[in-house]
Design an enzyme around this catalytic site. Structure first.
Site, mmCIF file in Angstrom:
data_model
loop_
_atom_site.group_PDB
_atom_site.id
_atom_site.type_symbol
_atom_site.label_atom_id
_atom_site.label_comp_id
_atom_site.label_asym_id
_atom_site.label_seq_id
_atom_site.Cartn_x
_atom_site.Cartn_y
_atom_site.Cartn_z
ATOM 1 N N PRO A 74 -14.884 -3.688 0.811
ATOM 2 C CA PRO A 74 -13.511 -3.262 1.117
ATOM 3 C C PRO A 74 -13.163 -1.893 0.569
ATOM 4 C CG PRO A 74 -13.520 -5.565 0.537
ATOM 5 C CD PRO A 74 -14.922 -5.060 0.296
ATOM 6 N N CYS A 75 -12.509 -1.111 1.433
ATOM 7 C CA CYS A 75 -12.239 0.280 1.075
ATOM 8 C C CYS A 75 -10.796 0.535 0.686
ATOM 9 C CB CYS A 75 -12.601 1.192 2.246
ATOM 10 S SG CYS A 75 -11.566 0.908 3.714
ATOM 11 N N GLN A 76 -9.901 -0.433 0.916
ATOM 12 C CA GLN A 76 -8.482 -0.149 0.703
ATOM 13 C C GLN A 76 -8.188 0.279 -0.727
ATOM 14 O OE1 GLN A 76 -9.759 -2.819 2.158
ATOM 15 N NE2 GLN A 76 -8.565 -3.469 3.925
ATOM 16 N N PHE A 78 -9.780 2.232 -2.523
ATOM 17 C CA PHE A 78 -10.204 3.610 -2.787
ATOM 18 C C PHE A 78 -9.651 4.612 -1.773
ATOM 19 C CE2 PHE A 78 -13.750 0.680 -3.773
ATOM 20 C CZ PHE A 78 -13.651 0.724 -5.152
#
Length: 351
Positions: A74-76, A78
């Site tokens: 998951p990128c949210q 960063f």
């Protein structure tokens, strides 16, 4: 020794964008994991299997042998569009679940994907932690920021890709990322010829978009909608919040308000094949493609990676590391002030 088929696992699988190229190249996915029920539905419609859900509940023996681990964790935590809390965010902590699986299985190779913002997040300390943990797990790691436009997708979408291989005999192998190719595709090549009127935005929405863009411009940032047409070289990044955050890519239309991209156009901008099934609502499809990976970039990396993986090799014995200790050691180095404060508080408690 006979060459065997590449076996890989697909973690935080989304809708399978990382899986597609490795299957095209002859690989076999032996395990997949994705917690979002709508993504699970799309994944099953296209690959005939329902991914396992919560990765935090997986046991070591529930994951079969594999040569390669794929993870678009998951990128949210960063991203520029998220709150940028990194490892303080539960979603940021999920990288350590990947590390745990690597510690249990030690596949020959890994491919991780995340947002460009990971590079500079927390003054670079987040990426330092990730690379340090992978190196302690005996992986020689390389990383690079690549745009979808580098591999003939007309979308300016920059992502960080982290590639690692088990370090055999201390060779310190460095991965040679694929070289960019010329962008020959244009936005018009991917737009549908006939589009339902429901994708044309209302007068009220159009006015709102323009007002928000003016407000963003006054604040000196680049948020707000962007207009493209058939002659545009590329679009900006399509986001997971495409349908609600005001940063839409809008398509010009003659004598009427612009329209939003259709889900199929979003799929094309990400490099998904025409045969890819979209069984969910438009809102879910926009979210899924906005969260996905540019398939053409993965394909180029996959072709390179396969030349580094030895499919005649039998897995050797390995010694597991104490991951908690590894992480704590690095945290003490990266955040000495936090540990100094904890030490002071403990000393005060003894008074």
């Amino acid at each position: 020794m006979e060459k065997k088929q590449l076996k890989f696992i697909d973690l935080f699988a989304g809708i399978g964008g990382m899986r597609i190229p490795f299957e095209e190249l002859g690989g076999k996915c032996v395990f997949s994991s994705e917690i979002d029920k709508h993504c699970q539905r799309t994944y099953e419609a296209n690959f005939g299997e329902m991914p396992t859900g919560d990765i935090t509940k997986l046991s070591a023996d529930s994951i079969p042998y594999h040569d390669l681990l794929l993870a678009g964790f998951p990128c949210q935590a960063f991203s520029q569009g998220g709150r940028k809390q990194g490892f303080q965010d539960e979603r940021g902590q999920l990288f350590f679940q990947v590390a745990k699986i690597l510690n249990d299985h030690r596949p020959q190779a890994i491919l991780l994907e995340n947002v460009k913002g990971l590079r500079g997040h927390d003054k670079g300390r987040t990426l330092q932690m990730i690379l340090y943990v992978l190196e302690k797990l005996n992986y020689v790691v390389s990383w690079k920021i690549i745009s979808a436009t580098d591999f003939n997708l007309p979308q300016k979408r920059e992502r960080i890709f982290i590639v690692g291989f088990q370090d055999k005999n201390n060779k310190n192998l460095i991965f040679d990322f694929p070289k960019p190719i010329e962008l020959t595709a244009k936005v018009g090549d991917l737009l549908e010829k006939e589009v339902d009127e429901k994708y044309t935005i209302t007068d009220r929405m159009w006015e709102g978009h323009q007002n928000r863009k003016k407000a963003h411009r006054k604040r000196g940032n680049g948020f707000g909608f962007s207009l493209v047409n058939r002659n545009s070289s590329y679009t900006r990044t399509i986001s997971a919040r495409y349908y609600k955050d005001g940063s839409e890519v809008l398509v010009e239309q003659a004598n009427k308000n612009p329209r939003v991209l259709t889900p199929r156009e979003c799929a094309r901008l990400q490099g998904f094949p025409e045969s890819f099934v979209i069984p969910v609502s438009d809102c879910q499809a926009w979210r899924q493609f906005g969260n996905s990976v540019p398939v053409s970039v993965i394909r180029a990396i996959a072709q390179k990676m396969l030349s580094y993986i030895d499919l005649t090799e039998q897995q050797k014995e390995f010694k597991k590391v104490d991951l908690d200790q590894v992480i704590t050691q690095k945290k003490k180095q990266l955040y000495p002030e936090d540990y100094q404060e904890q030490f002071i508080q403990k000393e005060l408690a003894l008074l």
